[in-house]
Design a protein around this motif. Structure first.
Motif, PDB file in Angstrom:
ATOM      1  N   TRP A  26       0.800  -1.224   0.000  1.00  0.00           N
ATOM      2  CA  TRP A  26       0.000   0.000   0.000  1.00  0.00           C
ATOM      3  C   TRP A  26       0.835   1.278   0.000  1.00  0.00           C
ATOM      4  O   TRP A  26       0.326   2.340  -0.317  1.00  0.00           O
ATOM      5  CB  TRP A  26      -0.917   0.025   1.240  1.00  0.00           C
ATOM      6  CG  TRP A  26      -1.814  -1.149   1.322  1.00  0.00           C
ATOM      7  CD1 TRP A  26      -3.012  -1.333   0.674  1.00  0.00           C
ATOM      8  CD2 TRP A  26      -1.592  -2.339   2.080  1.00  0.00           C
ATOM      9  NE1 TRP A  26      -3.543  -2.549   0.977  1.00  0.00           N
ATOM     10  CE2 TRP A  26      -2.698  -3.201   1.855  1.00  0.00           C
ATOM     11  CE3 TRP A  26      -0.581  -2.766   2.927  1.00  0.00           C
ATOM     12  CZ2 TRP A  26      -2.799  -4.455   2.433  1.00  0.00           C
ATOM     13  CZ3 TRP A  26      -0.681  -4.021   3.524  1.00  0.00           C
ATOM     14  CH2 TRP A  26      -1.787  -4.850   3.269  1.00  0.00           C
ATOM     15  N   THR A  27       2.090   1.227   0.369  1.00  0.00           N
ATOM     16  CA  THR A  27       2.887   2.432   0.586  1.00  0.00           C
ATOM     17  C   THR A  27       4.258   2.321  -0.064  1.00  0.00           C
ATOM     18  O   THR A  27       4.859   1.252  -0.069  1.00  0.00           O
ATOM     19  CB  THR A  27       3.063   2.692   2.102  1.00  0.00           C
ATOM     20  OG1 THR A  27       1.781   2.771   2.717  1.00  0.00           O
ATOM     21  CG2 THR A  27       3.821   3.993   2.343  1.00  0.00           C
ATOM     22  N   HIS A  47       1.233   6.967  -0.340  1.00  0.00           N
ATOM     23  CA  HIS A  47       0.288   5.864  -0.165  1.00  0.00           C
ATOM     24  C   HIS A  47      -0.174   5.357  -1.522  1.00  0.00           C
ATOM     25  O   HIS A  47      -1.369   5.199  -1.789  1.00  0.00           O
ATOM     26  CB  HIS A  47      -0.889   6.311   0.689  1.00  0.00           C
ATOM     27  CG  HIS A  47      -0.496   6.706   2.074  1.00  0.00           C
ATOM     28  ND1 HIS A  47       0.011   5.807   2.991  1.00  0.00           N
ATOM     29  CD2 HIS A  47      -0.500   7.918   2.700  1.00  0.00           C
ATOM     30  CE1 HIS A  47       0.287   6.430   4.123  1.00  0.00           C
ATOM     31  NE2 HIS A  47      -0.005   7.704   3.963  1.00  0.00           N
ATOM     32  N   ARG A  48       0.788   5.107  -2.363  1.00  0.00           N
ATOM     33  CA  ARG A  48       0.555   4.538  -3.690  1.00  0.00           C
ATOM     34  C   ARG A  48       1.742   3.668  -4.043  1.00  0.00           C
ATOM     35  O   ARG A  48       2.866   3.918  -3.582  1.00  0.00           O
ATOM     36  CB  ARG A  48       0.411   5.647  -4.742  1.00  0.00           C
ATOM     37  CG  ARG A  48      -0.743   6.604  -4.531  1.00  0.00           C
ATOM     38  CD  ARG A  48      -2.090   5.942  -4.728  1.00  0.00           C
ATOM     39  NE  ARG A  48      -2.242   5.370  -6.055  1.00  0.00           N
ATOM     40  CZ  ARG A  48      -2.650   6.071  -7.122  1.00  0.00           C
ATOM     41  NH1 ARG A  48      -2.945   7.353  -6.995  1.00  0.00           N
ATOM     42  NH2 ARG A  48      -2.771   5.501  -8.296  1.00  0.00           N
ATOM     43  N   THR A  49       1.532   2.664  -4.880  1.00  0.00           N
ATOM     44  CA  THR A  49       2.638   1.832  -5.357  1.00  0.00           C
ATOM     45  C   THR A  49       2.678   1.735  -6.872  1.00  0.00           C
ATOM     46  O   THR A  49       3.646   1.217  -7.425  1.00  0.00           O
ATOM     47  CB  THR A  49       2.539   0.409  -4.777  1.00  0.00           C
ATOM     48  OG1 THR A  49       1.278  -0.157  -5.139  1.00  0.00           O
ATOM     49  CG2 THR A  49       2.686   0.431  -3.259  1.00  0.00           C
ATOM     50  N   ALA A  50       1.650   2.219  -7.567  1.00  0.00           N
ATOM     51  CA  ALA A  50       1.652   2.176  -9.030  1.00  0.00           C
ATOM     52  C   ALA A  50       2.835   2.984  -9.548  1.00  0.00           C
ATOM     53  O   ALA A  50       3.060   4.120  -9.108  1.00  0.00           O
ATOM     54  CB  ALA A  50       0.349   2.746  -9.581  1.00  0.00           C
ATOM     55  N   ALA A  53       2.185   6.651 -10.584  1.00  0.00           N
ATOM     56  CA  ALA A  53       1.880   7.544  -9.463  1.00  0.00           C
ATOM     57  C   ALA A  53       3.127   7.866  -8.658  1.00  0.00           C
ATOM     58  O   ALA A  53       3.341   9.012  -8.244  1.00  0.00           O
ATOM     59  CB  ALA A  53       0.826   6.904  -8.557  1.00  0.00           C
ATOM     60  N   GLU A 153      -3.107  14.086  -5.944  1.00  0.00           N
ATOM     61  CA  GLU A 153      -4.288  13.512  -6.578  1.00  0.00           C
ATOM     62  C   GLU A 153      -5.534  13.847  -5.775  1.00  0.00           C
ATOM     63  O   GLU A 153      -5.494  13.957  -4.552  1.00  0.00           O
ATOM     64  CB  GLU A 153      -4.129  11.998  -6.717  1.00  0.00           C
ATOM     65  CG  GLU A 153      -3.053  11.593  -7.708  1.00  0.00           C
ATOM     66  CD  GLU A 153      -3.016  10.098  -7.925  1.00  0.00           C
ATOM     67  OE1 GLU A 153      -3.619   9.369  -7.115  1.00  0.00           O
ATOM     68  OE2 GLU A 153      -2.384   9.665  -8.898  1.00  0.00           O
TER      69      GLU A 153
END
Length: 239
Positions: A26-27, A47-50, A53, A153
């Motif tokens: 998640w992070t 708080h993104r892993t893509a 992003a 975002e």
């Protein structure tokens, strides 16, 4: 990027300056290494892993810090500033925008302007500072779309501050609140952005009594924009 390992600083052979990114499901945690500085804990948590992003946040939040450190050793600030301006201009022209470069209003400043989708943009660099001040003016709807590119975002459901005065200010506050902090200034207008990353303000409405339509004139200033980040936004800002 290791998406499963716990946080660990880069080893002795890691290039300088450099980045290290570790992630969980998640992070993503990011640290940056500079001369005489070893990251012993994460400098930034996203708080993104893509990958897209994470890359956006590195461009938006991290590279300006590294560029600022590198700029301290520059001997010819004017040349470096003009080279950065040329990079911005090349990126915007590659998207079809006509650009105009000029000396800034203050000493040791340089600027570049272009227009796209009803907005007029102006980017200004100061001294050897590798971050830009961006001003854009145009119809409210186009300005709303443009400013969103510089902010975190959106997260629908964030509350809009109560008591915002002015029709245009209330409209802009509803958009900006989705992306983070926004508050009204004493002389009307709005301030937005807090913590790391770009921040700025919305100018008061030209006609405070007028309704706030999509075509109502609006003006926004955004500060702390890294040159690499601005260049990455060229497809959105110059078509």
């Amino acid at each position: 990027m290791d998406c499963t390992a716990p946080w660990r600083p880069p080893g002795p052979g890691h290039p300088r300056p450099g980045l290290v990114a570790n992630g969980t499901a998640w992070t993503t945690e990011i640290g940056w290494q500079l001369p005489d500085r070893e990251p012993t804990r994460p400098d930034l948590r996203i708080h993104r892993t893509a990958p897209a992003a994470v890359a956006r946040e590195i461009l938006r939040l991290v590279l300006p810090v590294l560029d600022d450190e590198a700029a301290r050793t520059l001997q010819d600030g004017a040349r470096a500033r003009l080279e950065l301006l040329a990079e911005i201009g090349h990126a915007m022209r590659a998207q079809g925008a006509a650009t105009y470069e000029r000396a800034g209003l203050l000493v040791n400043t340089s600027g570049i302007t272009w227009s796209s989708s009803g907005c007029r943009y102006s980017a200004t660099l100061h001294g050897t500072n590798p971050v830009a001040d961006i001003q854009f003016q145009g119809p409210a709807r186009a300005v709303e779309r443009a400013v969103a590119h510089f902010l975190p975002e959106s997260a629908p459901g964030r509350p809009v501050p109560a008591g915002i005065r002015g029709r245009l200010e209330r409209r802009m506050a509803q958009v900006l609140a989705r992306h983070g902090h926004v508050e009204q200034l004493e002389r009307k207008g709005l301030a937005f952005g807090s913590g790391p990353g770009p921040y700025g303000h919305v100018a008061p409405a030209f006609d405070p009594a007028a309704r706030a339509h999509d075509i109502t004139p609006a003006s926004v200033d955004v500060h702390g924009v890294g040159v690499d980040f601005l260049i990455s936004l060229a497809p959105h800002l110059a078509r």
